[in-house]
Scaffold this motif. Structure first.
Motif, PDB file in Angstrom:
ATOM      1  N   GLY A 249       5.899   3.954   2.786  1.00 30.44           N
ATOM      2  CA  GLY A 249       4.704   2.415   2.695  1.00 30.44           C
ATOM      3  C   GLY A 249       5.378   1.073   1.971  1.00 30.44           C
ATOM      4  O   GLY A 249       5.077   0.393   2.076  1.00 30.44           O
TER       5      GLY A 249
ATOM      6  N   GLU B 274      -0.795   8.431  -3.899  1.00 33.09           N
ATOM      7  CA  GLU B 274      -1.292   7.983  -2.379  1.00 33.09           C
ATOM      8  C   GLU B 274      -2.435   7.295  -2.755  1.00 33.09           C
ATOM      9  O   GLU B 274      -3.490   7.947  -2.952  1.00 33.09           O
TER      10      GLU B 274
ATOM     11  N   ARG C 280       1.137   5.308   0.852  1.00 34.59           N
ATOM     12  CA  ARG C 280       0.708   5.757   1.842  1.00 34.59           C
ATOM     13  C   ARG C 280       0.857   7.317   1.315  1.00 34.59           C
ATOM     14  O   ARG C 280       0.092   7.966   1.195  1.00 34.59           O
TER      15      ARG C 280
ATOM     16  N   HIS D 190       0.792  -1.660  -0.102  1.00 37.51           N
ATOM     17  CA  HIS D 190      -0.215   0.124  -0.019  1.00 37.51           C
ATOM     18  C   HIS D 190       0.805   1.182  -0.110  1.00 37.51           C
ATOM     19  O   HIS D 190       1.563   1.121   0.562  1.00 37.51           O
TER      20      HIS D 190
END
Ligand code: MV4
Length: 453
Positions: A413, A373, A355, A353
């Motif tokens: 991330g 994002e 971030r 993911h």
């Protein structure tokens, strides 16, 4: 002209093709696998069709699902991007049989260039320089011994169905040849289902230089200069540039002419790339032809001001190319860093993911990416997250712009290759333009020994 184009790909290249379609006023159809349903190419296309679950074999390589998606949406052409089905002669044939235009070369050119020893024979016939070696496939160990003795050691064994470095063996002395021949052939059989191997003279520390060509169905073939692609690790390119720091106008004209002759000899239509090895004496030799738009096409676009993907669509629709050889000029210098979702030290994939995501724009900066994002980089496909490209009046300016861009880029991330790119951009040999296909091996050894400044 086409009315609607289906884009049979994902990630940054699906978006790149989408923009070209929009500029040409064409409707677009995205296809996607289940984990890609939130992807930007799905969001920005006019229509989108789910073609299967995560695994590529069930989705982006699923020919019946893709053809069905084109039929139910009434798409009149398919752009394959790169990877997946881009170099499948079978897929190009199926498209043809279903009356859907495949945006790429014809199946015969794809099939010929996919067979590396057949391609080499065709190039010899066309008068293109190749390395001395076997004429076609080596039938057995005894033949291998004879050819190797003839051309002189070191030699390299290559899988005919290979390419991109798989199924290769370098042999430095006669005692190792028989064993290398058996293992190369076995590896080729296991990897490609074809045991065929050919031999050629091995060049020590060559440069990988490739010429972009574009051809239309009227018989026009144009070269768009070279890309320097020597900075690779395990045959994965990390950084590419155009022009090459060692190619002067005269060599560019000669290599360009050779590349045009190579493409013309096989009645090539659409975008293609001729890969050459350049040795230390300035001799160049045909290696392979890539019958697709490549990841690194953007650096050529930056220095030539041409849109290669738009051009691909135009010529696939039977239109003449929008420029001729006289119109092609190389302006300034461009560099591309392939930002991968991977650990910059171990190269282990790092999906997940995202971030935070920030890449600055500004003069001479182009970013081709599907990341943003909150997006997720799935673990099922290749790890390319973004192509960061910079363009400057000269190499120095392009390098400086790339450094400043990557220094403030934020990807949180997941791990990315950006720290590695920054180290390469600071390396004295790179800065001097002294790169060859073994640059990354030396670089990694220096890093390990702690002798990198
Ligand atoms: C070679 C070579 C040296 N001599 N052929 C690697 C990928 C495949 N396309 C061909 N490759 C090579 N063929 C001869 N006769 C060295 C390589 C090679 C290489 C080529 C381009 C970029 C990186 C490379 C890394 C190692 C070996």
């Amino acid at each position: 002209m086409f009315k609607k184009v289906l884009i049979a790909n994902r990630g940054e290249i699906a978006l790149r093709v989408l923009w070209a379609c929009k500029e040409l006023g064409l409707k677009t159809v995205a296809v996607y696998s289940e984990p890609d349903r939130e992807s930007l190419h799905v969001r920005f296309a006019d229509q989108a069709v789910c073609i299967g679950p995560a695994r590529s074999i069930d989705s982006y390589l699923n020919v019946p699902a893709i053809i069905t998606a084109a039929e139910i949406t009434n798409a009149d052409a398919i752009h394959p991007g790169y990877g997946f089905l881009a170099e499948s002669a079978y897929f190009a044939e199926i498209c043809e049989a279903c009356n859907i235009k495949f945006i790429g070369p014809g199946p015969q050119a794809i099939r010929l260039m996919g067979d590396k020893s057949r391609a080499k024979k065709a190039m010899i016939k066309a008068g293109v320089p190749v390395l001395p070696g076997s004429t076609g496939v080596v039938e057995d160990e005894e033949a291998a011994v004879r050819v190797a003795k003839d051309v002189g050691y070191p030699v390299i064994l290559k899988a005919s169905a290979g390419g991109g470095g798989r199924g290769m063996r370098v042999v430095k002395n006669p005692a190792d040849l028989a064993q290398a021949y058996r293992s190369a052939s076995a590896e080729a059989a296991a990897a490609f289902g074809v045991p065929d191997v050919y031999i050629e003279k091995y060049i020590e520390r060559p440069r990988h230089i490739e010429i972009q060509v574009m051809a239309d169905a009227k018989g026009n073939v144009v070269s768009l200069g070279e890309r320097e692609c020597s900075i690779q690790r395990r045959h994965q390119k990390l950084l590419e540039e155009a022009p090459s720091p060692v190619v002067n106008d005269k060599l560019r004209r000669r290599m360009g002419k050779t590349a045009v002759e190579a493409a013309a000899a096989v009645q090539y239509v659409n975008a293609g790339t001729i890969e050459f090895l350049l040795d230390h004496e300035g001799n160049y030799y045909f290696m392979e032809m890539n019958t697709r738009i490549q990841v690194e096409h953007g650096v050529t676009e930056l220095v030539t001001g041409r849109d290669l993907v738009k051009e691909q669509i135009l010529v696939a629709a039977g239109q003449p190319m929008s420029f001729s050889q006289r119109d092609v000029a190389i302006g300034g210098h461009a560099i591309e860093c392939r930002v991968n979702a991977e650990d910059p030290r171990t190269f282990a994939p790092s999906p997940g993911h995202v971030r935070h995501f920030y890449v600055p724009g500004g003069p001479g900066v182009r970013v081709d990416t599907f990341a943003h994002e909150g997006c997720t980089i799935p673990p099922y496909y290749d790890s390319l997250v973004a192509k960061v490209m910079t363009h400057g009046r000269d190499r120095r300016e392009a390098i400086d712009r790339m450094r400043r861009t990557l220094e403030v880029t934020v990807v949180e991330g997941i791990k990315t290759s950006i720290p590695l790119h920054l180290e390469i951009l600071r390396h004295p040999e790179f800065v001097k333009g002294e790169v060859d296909t073994h640059f990354m091996e030396r670089f990694m050894a220096q890093k390990k020994a702690g002798t990198l400044s």
